[in-house]
Scaffold this motif. Structure first.
Motif, PDB file in Angstrom:
ATOM      1  N   ASN A 154     -14.221  -1.349  13.226  1.00  0.00           N
ATOM      2  CA  ASN A 154     -14.440  -0.610  11.980  1.00  0.00           C
ATOM      3  C   ASN A 154     -14.943  -1.521  10.859  1.00  0.00           C
ATOM      4  O   ASN A 154     -15.017  -1.099   9.708  1.00  0.00           O
ATOM      5  N   LYS A 155     -15.224  -2.781  11.229  1.00  0.00           N
ATOM      6  CA  LYS A 155     -15.754  -3.764  10.280  1.00  0.00           C
ATOM      7  C   LYS A 155     -14.853  -3.949   9.049  1.00  0.00           C
ATOM      8  O   LYS A 155     -15.344  -4.161   7.928  1.00  0.00           O
ATOM      9  N   GLN A 156     -13.545  -3.874   9.292  1.00  0.00           N
ATOM     10  CA  GLN A 156     -12.572  -4.085   8.216  1.00  0.00           C
ATOM     11  C   GLN A 156     -12.074  -5.533   8.275  1.00  0.00           C
ATOM     12  O   GLN A 156     -10.930  -5.825   8.612  1.00  0.00           O
ATOM     13  N   PHE A 157     -12.968  -6.459   7.932  1.00  0.00           N
ATOM     14  CA  PHE A 157     -12.672  -7.886   8.097  1.00  0.00           C
ATOM     15  C   PHE A 157     -11.663  -8.399   7.069  1.00  0.00           C
ATOM     16  O   PHE A 157     -10.908  -9.316   7.349  1.00  0.00           O
ATOM     17  N   ARG A 158     -11.660  -7.826   5.885  1.00  0.00           N
ATOM     18  CA  ARG A 158     -10.664  -8.231   4.858  1.00  0.00           C
ATOM     19  C   ARG A 158      -9.271  -7.855   5.332  1.00  0.00           C
ATOM     20  O   ARG A 158      -8.329  -8.642   5.215  1.00  0.00           O
ATOM     21  N   ILE A 159      -9.135  -6.647   5.870  1.00  0.00           N
ATOM     22  CA  ILE A 159      -7.836  -6.199   6.372  1.00  0.00           C
ATOM     23  C   ILE A 159      -7.429  -7.028   7.587  1.00  0.00           C
ATOM     24  O   ILE A 159      -6.258  -7.391   7.748  1.00  0.00           O
ATOM     25  N   ASP A 174     -10.559  -4.894  -6.417  1.00  0.00           N
ATOM     26  CA  ASP A 174      -9.936  -5.647  -7.508  1.00  0.00           C
ATOM     27  C   ASP A 174      -8.939  -6.648  -6.915  1.00  0.00           C
ATOM     28  O   ASP A 174      -7.835  -6.276  -6.516  1.00  0.00           O
ATOM     29  N   GLU A 175      -9.328  -7.921  -6.844  1.00  0.00           N
ATOM     30  CA  GLU A 175      -8.491  -8.938  -6.195  1.00  0.00           C
ATOM     31  C   GLU A 175      -7.171  -9.162  -6.937  1.00  0.00           C
ATOM     32  O   GLU A 175      -6.163  -9.513  -6.320  1.00  0.00           O
ATOM     33  N   ASP A 176      -7.175  -8.946  -8.245  1.00  0.00           N
ATOM     34  CA  ASP A 176      -5.928  -9.093  -9.002  1.00  0.00           C
ATOM     35  C   ASP A 176      -4.923  -8.024  -8.584  1.00  0.00           C
ATOM     36  O   ASP A 176      -3.744  -8.321  -8.366  1.00  0.00           O
ATOM     37  N   ALA A 177      -5.384  -6.781  -8.441  1.00  0.00           N
ATOM     38  CA  ALA A 177      -4.502  -5.686  -8.007  1.00  0.00           C
ATOM     39  C   ALA A 177      -4.016  -5.918  -6.576  1.00  0.00           C
ATOM     40  O   ALA A 177      -2.844  -5.683  -6.255  1.00  0.00           O
ATOM     41  N   ILE A 178      -4.915  -6.397  -5.711  1.00  0.00           N
ATOM     42  CA  ILE A 178      -4.547  -6.667  -4.312  1.00  0.00           C
ATOM     43  C   ILE A 178      -3.483  -7.757  -4.247  1.00  0.00           C
ATOM     44  O   ILE A 178      -2.519  -7.651  -3.484  1.00  0.00           O
ATOM     45  N   GLU A 179      -3.648  -8.798  -5.068  1.00  0.00           N
ATOM     46  CA  GLU A 179      -2.676  -9.895  -5.074  1.00  0.00           C
ATOM     47  C   GLU A 179      -1.323  -9.443  -5.628  1.00  0.00           C
ATOM     48  O   GLU A 179      -0.274  -9.815  -5.107  1.00  0.00           O
ATOM     49  N   ARG A 180      -1.349  -8.621  -6.670  1.00  0.00           N
ATOM     50  CA  ARG A 180      -0.089  -8.101  -7.219  1.00  0.00           C
ATOM     51  C   ARG A 180       0.644  -7.245  -6.184  1.00  0.00           C
ATOM     52  O   ARG A 180       1.864  -7.320  -6.060  1.00  0.00           O
ATOM     53  N   MET A 181      -0.124  -6.468  -5.424  1.00  0.00           N
ATOM     54  CA  MET A 181       0.496  -5.628  -4.406  1.00  0.00           C
ATOM     55  C   MET A 181       1.042  -6.491  -3.257  1.00  0.00           C
ATOM     56  O   MET A 181       2.081  -6.176  -2.677  1.00  0.00           O
ATOM     57  N   ARG A 182       0.342  -7.585  -2.940  1.00  0.00           N
ATOM     58  CA  ARG A 182       0.853  -8.521  -1.919  1.00  0.00           C
ATOM     59  C   ARG A 182       2.190  -9.114  -2.359  1.00  0.00           C
ATOM     60  O   ARG A 182       3.152  -9.165  -1.580  1.00  0.00           O
ATOM     61  N   LEU A 183       2.240  -9.556  -3.598  1.00  0.00           N
ATOM     62  CA  LEU A 183       3.461 -10.167  -4.118  1.00  0.00           C
ATOM     63  C   LEU A 183       4.589  -9.149  -4.206  1.00  0.00           C
ATOM     64  O   LEU A 183       5.752  -9.458  -3.898  1.00  0.00           O
ATOM     65  N   CYS A 221       1.416  -3.771   2.165  1.00  0.00           N
ATOM     66  CA  CYS A 221       1.068  -3.407   0.787  1.00  0.00           C
ATOM     67  C   CYS A 221      -0.298  -3.967   0.401  1.00  0.00           C
ATOM     68  O   CYS A 221      -1.113  -3.279  -0.232  1.00  0.00           O
ATOM     69  N   GLN A 222      -0.559  -5.217   0.803  1.00  0.00           N
ATOM     70  CA  GLN A 222      -1.833  -5.854   0.481  1.00  0.00           C
ATOM     71  C   GLN A 222      -2.998  -5.160   1.182  1.00  0.00           C
ATOM     72  O   GLN A 222      -4.055  -4.919   0.579  1.00  0.00           O
ATOM     73  N   ALA A 223      -2.817  -4.827   2.468  1.00  0.00           N
ATOM     74  CA  ALA A 223      -3.880  -4.150   3.228  1.00  0.00           C
ATOM     75  C   ALA A 223      -4.146  -2.752   2.670  1.00  0.00           C
ATOM     76  O   ALA A 223      -5.297  -2.312   2.591  1.00  0.00           O
ATOM     77  N   GLY A 224      -3.085  -2.049   2.282  1.00  0.00           N
ATOM     78  CA  GLY A 224      -3.256  -0.734   1.672  1.00  0.00           C
ATOM     79  C   GLY A 224      -4.069  -0.825   0.398  1.00  0.00           C
ATOM     80  O   GLY A 224      -5.001  -0.036   0.178  1.00  0.00           O
ATOM     81  N   ALA A 225      -3.741  -1.817  -0.421  1.00  0.00           N
ATOM     82  CA  ALA A 225      -4.485  -2.014  -1.666  1.00  0.00           C
ATOM     83  C   ALA A 225      -5.932  -2.390  -1.386  1.00  0.00           C
ATOM     84  O   ALA A 225      -6.861  -1.860  -2.006  1.00  0.00           O
ATOM     85  N   ALA A 226      -6.140  -3.304  -0.411  1.00  0.00           N
ATOM     86  CA  ALA A 226      -7.491  -3.777  -0.095  1.00  0.00           C
ATOM     87  C   ALA A 226      -8.371  -2.676   0.481  1.00  0.00           C
ATOM     88  O   ALA A 226      -9.597  -2.738   0.371  1.00  0.00           O
ATOM     89  N   SER A 227      -7.736  -1.665   1.089  1.00  0.00           N
ATOM     90  CA  SER A 227      -8.518  -0.541   1.627  1.00  0.00           C
ATOM     91  C   SER A 227      -9.026   0.377   0.518  1.00  0.00           C
ATOM     92  O   SER A 227      -9.977   1.135   0.722  1.00  0.00           O
ATOM     93  N   ALA A 228      -8.390   0.291  -0.663  1.00  0.00           N
ATOM     94  CA  ALA A 228      -8.690   1.256  -1.734  1.00  0.00           C
ATOM     95  C   ALA A 228      -9.424   0.653  -2.927  1.00  0.00           C
ATOM     96  O   ALA A 228     -10.003   1.387  -3.723  1.00  0.00           O
ATOM     97  N   THR A 229      -9.392  -0.680  -3.051  1.00  0.00           N
ATOM     98  CA  THR A 229     -10.011  -1.314  -4.215  1.00  0.00           C
ATOM     99  C   THR A 229     -10.546  -2.693  -3.857  1.00  0.00           C
ATOM    100  O   THR A 229     -10.086  -3.309  -2.891  1.00  0.00           O
TER     101      THR A 229
END
Length: 322
Positions: free
Chosen positions: A126-131, A189-198, A179-187
């Motif tokens: 599915n070419k979801q390399f970030r996830i 915004d690396e700041d939001a993704i990092e906050r969700m990871r933390l 949480c990080q993968a869910g955020a990365a699938s929707a945005t």
């Protein structure tokens, strides 16, 4: 607050996910299909996919990539459970026979490998390399955490900061990646993704600490009383109690864990020592601190029904009875 109530904002997403997840486990090998069917029928509460979908909703909304992320997380989680049962020589999982109990260790290891590879292929196709990167980091961390715990169990010299590192890698990394993968699938915004990871990491730490508390509670919970002591696992309640004791008491208790961990009376002595030394109260306070830190991070996201549900899910996993 029941899990069904918390699920309401993502009810339809979870129904669609069920089909997505089952499809991701399909195989042309009849034996594999039989075993994965057995696994799916005995699925757990699906807490980790819930974190994926709610994190995505908080960060912009569920899209097709979110289903890939949730399936990948659940495939990884299922693979680790199958492998853990082999490592721990466990014959049961969630009240049913484990895969290794029914089909022996060799097949169970291969099934775990198959589930992990299916997850990785799902992301690539599915070419979801970030996830894929996010979840691969979690696989690495979980392996390192397990090995670090085994190493420390041999010497029984674990310090509080080492304990946090073990559970951060072993347990918190998977919830964090959900949480990080869910955020990365929707945005993007690396700041939001990092906050969700933390946020997920803080919850994962609180989740594992709650699990460790069960070992010193009453024996009516899902986890057998004193099982961590029998496996020579140094968890926070025991670490704190040992740090507060004099050298003679410390040597005595460590001796019980090292040489008499199969003796029910000696295990009970260790449990009573922890209870009487303030280990339970201290550990509960630490768990609540991590939970509050997670809540503080969550408050940085816009208010929404999904954010409320995510907060309720955190409360559920940290106040569960088993």
């Amino acid at each position: 607050m029941s899990l069904d109530t918390i699920k309401k904002p993502i009810d339809q997403e979870l129904i669609k996910f069920e089909q997505h997840f089952k499809q991701s486990m399909r195989s042309s090998v009849p034996l594999l299909d039989k075993i994965t069917y057995y696994i799916v029928r005995r699925k757990g509460k699906q807490v980790r996919p819930m974190f994926v979908f709610l994190a995505a909703q908080v960060c912009g909304g569920v899209v097709e990539a979110t289903y890939v992320a949730a399936s990948l997380i659940e495939l990884l989680h299922t693979a680790t459970l199958v492998h853990d049962d082999v490592v721990d020589d466990s014959m049961e999982r969630r009240g049913f026979f484990s895969v290794n109990a029914l089909w022996k260790n060799k097949i169970a290891v291969l099934v775990g490998d198959f589930l992990l590879s299916q997850g990785l292929l799902l992301a690539v196709r599915n070419k979801q390399f970030r996830i894929l990167e996010i979840v691969s980091d979690a696989v690495k961390a979980m392996s390192e955490g397990e090995l670090l715990q085994i190493e420390k169990a041999r010497r029984l010299d674990i310090k509080e900061e080492v304990y946090y590192e073990i559970i951060r890698q072993k347990t918190a990394s998977l919830i964090s990646s959900a949480c990080q993968a869910g955020a990365a699938s929707a945005t993007t915004d690396e700041d939001a993704i990092e906050r969700m990871r933390l946020f997920g990491e803080k919850i994962g730490l609180a989740f594992q600490i709650k699990d460790d508390l069960f070992d010193f509670g009453t024996d009516d919970v899902g986890k057998p009383l004193g099982i961590d002591i029998k496996e020579k696992k140094m968890t926070l309640p025991l670490i704190y109690a040992l740090n507060k004791s004099d050298s003679a008491t410390r040597r005595h208790i460590i001796g019980l864990v090292r040489r008499h961990n199969e003796n029910p009376e000696k295990v009970k002595e260790v449990i009573d020592f922890v209870r009487n030394s303030g280990g339970i109260q201290y550990t509960e306070a630490v768990m609540l601190r991590f939970r509050q830190e997670a809540f503080d991070i969550l408050e940085t996201f816009p208010e929404s029904e999904s954010r409320t549900a995510l907060r309720d899910l955190v409360t559920f996993v940290t106040e569960r009875k088993k």
